[in-house]
Design a protein around this motif. Structure first.
Motif, mmCIF file in Angstrom:
data_model
loop_
_atom_site.group_PDB
_atom_site.id
_atom_site.type_symbol
_atom_site.label_atom_id
_atom_site.label_comp_id
_atom_site.label_asym_id
_atom_site.label_seq_id
_atom_site.Cartn_x
_atom_site.Cartn_y
_atom_site.Cartn_z
ATOM 1 N N LEU B 32 -5.708 -8.473 -8.571
ATOM 2 C CA LEU B 32 -6.712 -8.840 -7.803
ATOM 3 C C LEU B 32 -6.633 -8.365 -6.186
ATOM 4 O O LEU B 32 -7.311 -8.647 -5.223
ATOM 5 C CB LEU B 32 -7.282 -10.237 -7.587
ATOM 6 C CG LEU B 32 -7.590 -10.469 -9.231
ATOM 7 C CD1 LEU B 32 -7.645 -12.126 -9.677
ATOM 8 C CD2 LEU B 32 -8.930 -9.636 -9.742
ATOM 9 N N LYS B 33 -5.422 -8.146 -5.678
ATOM 10 C CA LYS B 33 -4.963 -7.866 -4.378
ATOM 11 C C LYS B 33 -4.207 -6.469 -4.430
ATOM 12 O O LYS B 33 -3.243 -6.454 -4.185
ATOM 13 C CB LYS B 33 -4.063 -9.116 -3.854
ATOM 14 C CG LYS B 33 -4.710 -10.358 -3.700
ATOM 15 C CD LYS B 33 -3.676 -11.310 -3.126
ATOM 16 C CE LYS B 33 -4.593 -12.820 -3.011
ATOM 17 N NZ LYS B 33 -3.556 -13.889 -2.452
ATOM 18 N N PRO B 34 -5.157 -5.638 -4.306
ATOM 19 C CA PRO B 34 -4.546 -4.241 -4.299
ATOM 20 C C PRO B 34 -3.827 -3.641 -3.302
ATOM 21 O O PRO B 34 -4.272 -3.889 -2.293
ATOM 22 C CB PRO B 34 -6.006 -3.418 -4.862
ATOM 23 C CG PRO B 34 -7.061 -4.165 -4.565
ATOM 24 C CD PRO B 34 -6.509 -5.637 -4.392
ATOM 25 N N GLU B 35 -2.573 -3.076 -3.426
ATOM 26 C CA GLU B 35 -1.961 -2.589 -2.323
ATOM 27 C C GLU B 35 -1.568 -0.896 -2.527
ATOM 28 O O GLU B 35 -0.759 -0.520 -2.184
ATOM 29 C CB GLU B 35 -0.583 -3.348 -2.298
ATOM 30 C CG GLU B 35 -0.779 -4.752 -1.984
ATOM 31 C CD GLU B 35 -1.193 -5.027 -0.486
ATOM 32 O OE1 GLU B 35 -0.953 -4.197 0.220
ATOM 33 O OE2 GLU B 35 -1.603 -6.317 0.004
ATOM 34 N N GLY B 36 -2.462 -0.667 -3.481
ATOM 35 C CA GLY B 36 -1.974 0.781 -3.932
ATOM 36 C C GLY B 36 -3.350 1.650 -4.489
ATOM 37 O O GLY B 36 -4.538 0.950 -4.844
ATOM 38 N N TYR B 37 -3.328 2.922 -4.509
ATOM 39 C CA TYR B 37 -4.466 3.448 -4.837
ATOM 40 C C TYR B 37 -4.968 3.196 -6.482
ATOM 41 O O TYR B 37 -6.143 2.854 -6.566
ATOM 42 C CB TYR B 37 -4.289 5.010 -4.914
ATOM 43 C CG TYR B 37 -5.397 5.779 -5.338
ATOM 44 C CD1 TYR B 37 -6.581 6.033 -4.261
ATOM 45 C CD2 TYR B 37 -5.666 6.670 -6.353
ATOM 46 C CE1 TYR B 37 -7.611 6.776 -4.496
ATOM 47 C CE2 TYR B 37 -6.610 7.219 -6.900
ATOM 48 C CZ TYR B 37 -7.656 7.550 -5.764
ATOM 49 O OH TYR B 37 -8.951 7.962 -6.211
ATOM 50 N N PRO B 177 1.409 -4.463 -11.073
ATOM 51 C CA PRO B 177 -0.153 -4.704 -10.882
ATOM 52 C C PRO B 177 -0.815 -4.501 -9.623
ATOM 53 O O PRO B 177 -1.902 -3.894 -9.543
ATOM 54 C CB PRO B 177 -0.091 -6.048 -11.086
ATOM 55 C CG PRO B 177 1.142 -6.654 -11.798
ATOM 56 C CD PRO B 177 2.091 -5.597 -11.743
ATOM 57 N N SER B 178 -0.102 -4.700 -8.373
ATOM 58 C CA SER B 178 -0.782 -4.729 -7.023
ATOM 59 C C SER B 178 -0.789 -3.230 -6.642
ATOM 60 O O SER B 178 -1.379 -2.822 -5.862
ATOM 61 C CB SER B 178 0.199 -5.610 -6.145
ATOM 62 O OG SER B 178 1.424 -5.351 -6.396
ATOM 63 N N ALA B 198 1.549 3.702 -2.704
ATOM 64 C CA ALA B 198 1.387 2.504 -2.507
ATOM 65 C C ALA B 198 1.034 2.712 -0.942
ATOM 66 O O ALA B 198 1.133 3.598 -0.201
ATOM 67 C CB ALA B 198 2.612 1.809 -2.347
ATOM 68 N N TYR B 199 0.035 1.712 -0.227
ATOM 69 C CA TYR B 199 -0.688 1.752 0.911
ATOM 70 C C TYR B 199 0.327 1.117 1.947
ATOM 71 O O TYR B 199 0.385 1.446 3.284
ATOM 72 C CB TYR B 199 -1.917 1.098 0.848
ATOM 73 C CG TYR B 199 -2.974 1.713 0.174
ATOM 74 C CD1 TYR B 199 -2.958 3.067 0.085
ATOM 75 C CD2 TYR B 199 -3.996 0.714 -0.498
ATOM 76 C CE1 TYR B 199 -4.019 3.482 -0.656
ATOM 77 C CE2 TYR B 199 -5.040 1.593 -1.117
ATOM 78 C CZ TYR B 199 -5.020 2.849 -1.326
ATOM 79 O OH TYR B 199 -5.988 3.338 -2.065
#
Lengths: 618, 348
Positions: B32-37, B177-178, B198-199
């Motif tokens: 639920l807290k995406p840090e990647g594409y 997951p993230s 990854a962002y």
């Protein structure tokens, strides 16, 4: 041999009666009791799982035992609890709803039950014989094929035998519904429960062979040195996934459709209204059954089938939401304009609608292939399938049992205790599983023996475990209710709820021959049609005459016993060739019984017209 | 009935409250807290599907509530017979067609995203990593770079890293997951692929998501996202590791000898194909021991002496060395820090 007429006394006679019975009503009792016991066992396993996951890094049970627990919980609940409980309802109700005196093949009906029980007992013997299967109820190869010990062997043999029983049962109901409907009972006059059982039996006929094939391949890999799933010898592990889910997905509909049918009957009865959109409901049931075979690979989106296959299966899966939606709205509009009576059976059915809607919605979410890369194999999936299987199947079984209990046992279950069963179970259910959607998204995979501290999963798991205790409490109250009702409640009339279908036109419980005279069906909801014309019961379609009944037989029990013995032979011949003797003994018993059955004429017997007249009209 | 709705509402409130208390999970673990594409594309899809589903749920519940309040049988009405309606064609068409439209709204972006996330590497210059799942650890091999490592996967921020995935034993599933979703690692020829983009720099948690044996729940790993410059530096450092380099302290030297005599048959140091046990080239920089234990010397000694206690069913033999020997080996392993780029670098 005819046990139904003779009124013997004593436990021995009682036991013999049930061991040899071919009466669908008594077979229903057998399915109910054994399915109920397995349900309690599966529930106990669930409680152990939830206690283990109550707090982070818990050491309540060991990792190996935990994997056995989760495997047996799933396998027991699907194959040994849900299936037989549904077969209990099918047996208790379908012949009565179509105006038949028994199923098409009473002997096979009995055989189906004893095979199921033999398989179930074999599977659970594993607990005492070196450990239960531990590769999950899906038994993915090569984890299952390489699992040490005999655990998975018990899974393979147990399910093979139980599965044969289910297949036999399915064929039996298919033939029964096609051939044994009372005069006037056309397909489009059949009650929805019968319709659903008809579709379910078809699904069983086509889905179980896939499991049989898969289990045979696995059996040969584990016991006879073949290499279907051994990549080092040119095998392929993905084949098992396909075979399992080609069976496994229709299995989900095999479980839920009969309960959809039961809900339809219950909503209609307790709203005092004809089912809204009957033909749409029938069409939706058939469509769900058909589409159920087109979607199996949505369990395998992360297996690596590629974007084309994933997209196709995503879209077909979403399509199932349409007929399911049709059903939900038709149920709502069945109640619309009705006079709703909030009995316990109705309460379970009412609770089913929002619960199953949530489960269906998460189903559509899971169908979205790309998004499934996150959901797959997490607690989100665990939450989803418990919303459909508990919220649909278990709620449905409770609803049906409260509804048809008088027809099965002659007494209406106590309403107060019924409601005390419902509320803790319902609240506990949502406490346990709603939060699991979020646990999954927060990064908790399923089948985790422990979760570690500091991952933010503590609160959710605690709430989930507390909910499980509420569900256990509700189940215990139900058991108390069964005993209380048997001891204290009064005998139920033939038609305690102002019913609409044929089963309510005969006494509760019905005589062993069901219908003294086969009824004439003059429309949908045949009893209601008669009642609305001011008649008290059905018009007979035939004059009173002799009734032909099948003889009881011990052969189905002995045949299953033979396979039970052979099963152990198959499992242990890997260790020592001497165990093969058990295979020969067991198969000898079974084949011998088949020979006896084939060569011995068993023409049944007649209940004479004079005896029927003496009993008087009902 | 009122009580029923009341309880349902209370339940919903309670669940929501619990959710608020626990937030949406950890930044480095939650889908639920995406840090990647990948995770972001998927979260968008989730939000779309949830929006559609909540709309449907509200419609169903509105009719449901109305029906249950309005059409409850009243006292004194016991003999009332409602009108026996057969159905309504117009309604049937409405609740067939509207869901079909709603599903199409979801199906189109689903298919788009499914193809989007299936993109495979086209250029030779792409960073490609071969991921192998084993009971109960992860092996990473950087293609064309002669770098092998395990448990901690180093990738540069903002670049697509293409993974090819397989398993050496049973089926596992690689899940961060993230950053992205998950893909199974299959034994045999059924090789899979996915990519990570990854962002933000950081250390992200990974899990095995397919039941793979007793220690399935402990088969954790990390994805260490560093800046592209740091990544280049790390690649250089890892390429130039001298596997036989002599440690500084005498204890560590003794440890090295013990290691070579007892452990080298399974564990490689330096670039090597996947062995029976994890590659330990940069063990001193690992975020965790065996993916789960804090990286302290005491934990490492306990692990070496009795690994089965921490990861039941794993393949490393227990009591292979004495505690004293283990302590020396630990001393040696902890100083294996070939690069200045460590998980600490990612936390800036």
């Amino acid at each position: 041999m005819s046990t139904a007429v003779a009124q013997k006394k004593g436990f021995g006679a009682f036991l013999w009666d049930y061991l040899t019975t071919v009466d669908h009503k008594k077979i229903a009792h057998l399915y109910l009791v054994s399915g109920g016991l397995f349900f309690l066992l599966g529930g106990l396993e669930a409680m152990i799982i939830r206690i283990q996951l109550m707090k982070p890094d818990n050491e309540f049970i060991s990792a190996g035992l935990y994997n056995e627990m989760l495997t047996m919980h799933g396998t027991t609940m699907i194959f040994l609890a849900a299936m037989p409980l549904i077969f209990a309802l099918m047996n208790a109700v379908v012949p009565l709803q179509i105006g038949a005196r028994d199923v098409a093949f009473p002997f096979l009906n009995s055989l189906g039950f004893w095979l199921f029980l033999a398989g179930g007992v074999i599977l659970n013997c594993s607990w005492f014989m070196g450990g239960a299967p531990d590769a999950g109820w899906t038994a993915y190869a090569p984890l299952s094929t390489t699992s040490p010990g005999h655990g998975v062997d018990f899974y393979v043999i147990g399910l093979q035998i139980a599965g044969a029983g289910t297949l036999i049962g399915g064929i039996n109901f298919l033939v029964t519904i096609v051939n044994m409907r009372a005069p006037g009972m056309s397909y489009m006059r059949m009650p929805l429960f019968t319709w659903a059982v008809f579709v379910t039996s078809t699904l069983i006929l086509f889905a179980f062979p896939a499991l049989t094939v898969g289990l045979f391949l696995m059996m040969f890999d584990r016991m006879f040195g073949s290499a279907f799933f051994d990549v080092n010898a040119g095998g392929n592990v993905i084949i098992w996934e396909h075979l399992f889910w080609i069976f496994g997905h229709p299995e989900v509909y095999i479980l839920i459709l009969p309960l959809f049918g039961a809900f339809s009957d219950i909503f209609s009865t307790f709203s005092k209204k004809r089912l809204f959109g009957y033909s749409a409901m029938v069409f939706a049931t058939v469509l769900i059954g058909f589409l159920g075979f087109m979607v199996w690979a949505h369990h395998m989106f992360t297996t690596g089938m590629g974007p084309v296959a994933n997209s196709i299966f995503a879209v077909t899966t979403m399509a199932i939401a349409v007929p399911t939606g049709i059903k939900i709205f038709n149920w709502l509009f069945t109640m619309w304009g009705g006079a709703i009576r909030m009995t316990t059976a109705m309460l379970w059915s009412i609770a089913f609608i929002p619960t199953f809607t949530i489960g269906g919605m998460t189903g559509v979410m899971l169908a979205s292939a790309a998004a499934d890369y996150q959901y797959h194999d997490t607690y989100f999936v665990v939450a989803h399938f418990h919303y459909v299987i508990v919220g649909g199947v278990v709620f449905g079984i409770f609803a049906s049992l409260h509804y048809w209990w008088p027809k099965m046992f002659g007494k209406v279950l106590n309403e107060k205790l019924g409601k005390l069963t419902f509320w803790p179970f319902f609240i506990g259910f949502h406490l346990t599983f709603f939060i699991q959607h979020f646990l999954g998204l927060m990064g908790m995979p399923r089948r985790y023996w422990k979760f570690l501290e500091g991952q933010g999963l503590e609160t959710g798991n605690m709430i989930s475990s507390i909910g499980a205790f509420f569900m256990a409490f509700g189940t215990i109250v139900f058991l108390i209710n069964v005993v209380y009702t048997a001891v204290k409640e009064e005998k139920a009339p033939a038609d305690p709820y102002d019913g609409r279908t044929l089963e309510w036109s005969i006494p509760s419980p019905p005589p062993f021959y069901n219908f003294k005279q086969t009824p004439l069906v003059r429309g949908l909801d045949p009893l209601w049609v008669e009642k609305s014309e001011g008649k008290k019961g059905m018009t007979p379609a035939e004059p009173l005459g002799d009734i032909h009944m099948p003889n009881s037989s011990i052969l189905p029990f002995v045949m299953s016993l033979g396979l039970f013995i052979a099963g152990f032979g198959f499992i242990y011949q890997v260790d020592n060739i001497a165990w093969l003797s058990l295979v020969f003994i067991g198969m000898g018993i079974t084949l011998g019984c088949m020979l006896i059955r084939s060569v011995k004429d068993d023409l049944g017997y007649h209940v004479h017209k004079e005896d029927l007249e003496e009993e008087g009209g009902h | 009935m009122k009580g029923w709705m009341g309880k349902f509402r209370a339940l919903f409130l309670f669940s929501s409250l619990a959710l608020v208390l626990s937030g949406c999970g950890k930044e480095n673990l939650s889908a639920l807290k995406p840090e990647g594409y990948g995770a972001e594309v998927i979260l968008d899809l989730m939000i779309l599907s949830i929006a559609i589903m909540v709309f449907v749920f509200i419609v169903v519940m509105a009719i449901y509530t109305f029906v249950l309040v309005r059409y409850r049988a009243k006292k004194g009405q016991e003999n009332y017979i409602p009108k026996q309606t057969e159905g309504n064609k117009a309604l049937e068409i409405i609740w067939t067609v509207i869901p079909i439209i709603l599903l199409l709204v979801l199906a189109v972006p689903t298919v788009q995203a499914t193809f989007d996330l299936a993109e495979e590497s086209t250029k030779k210059s792409d960073i490609q990593v071969e991921v192998t799942g084993s009971q109960f650890w992860w092996h990473f091999e950087y293609k064309g770079q002669e770098i092998s490592t395990s448990q901690d996967l180093y990738i540069p921020e903002g670049e697509r890293v293409y993974l090819t995935m397989k398993s050496s034993d049973v089926i596992h599933s690689f899940w961060v997951p993230s950053i992205a979703g998950k893909v199974d690692t299959n034994p045999g020829d059924n090789e899979n692929s996915m990519y990570l983009e990854a962002y933000e720099e950081g250390v992200y948690w990974g899990h095995c998501a397919e039941l793979c044996g007793p220690a399935h729940s402990l088969m954790d790993f990390r994805v260490v996202v560093v800046s592209p410059e740091e990544f280049e530096q790390w690649v250089n450092d890892m390429k130039n590791v001298d596997p036989k380099a002599e440690p500084e302290t005498t204890v560590a030297q003794e440890g090295q000898e013990l290691f070579q005599n007892n452990c080298l048959s399974c564990h490689a140091i330096g670039s090597a194909p996947k062995g029976v046990g994890p590659n330990l080239t940069n063990f001193g920089d690992r975020t965790k021991i065996a993916g789960i234990l804090e990286p302290t010397k005491e934990n490492l000694v306990d692990w070496i002496v009795n690994p089965d206690e921490f990861k039941p069913g794993n393949n490393m033999p227990s009591n292979l060395v004495s505690e004293e020997e283990a302590s020396k080996i630990a001393e040696y392993l902890m100083q294996l820090q070939p690069s200045k780029i460590t998980p600490e670098s990612a936390k800036e």
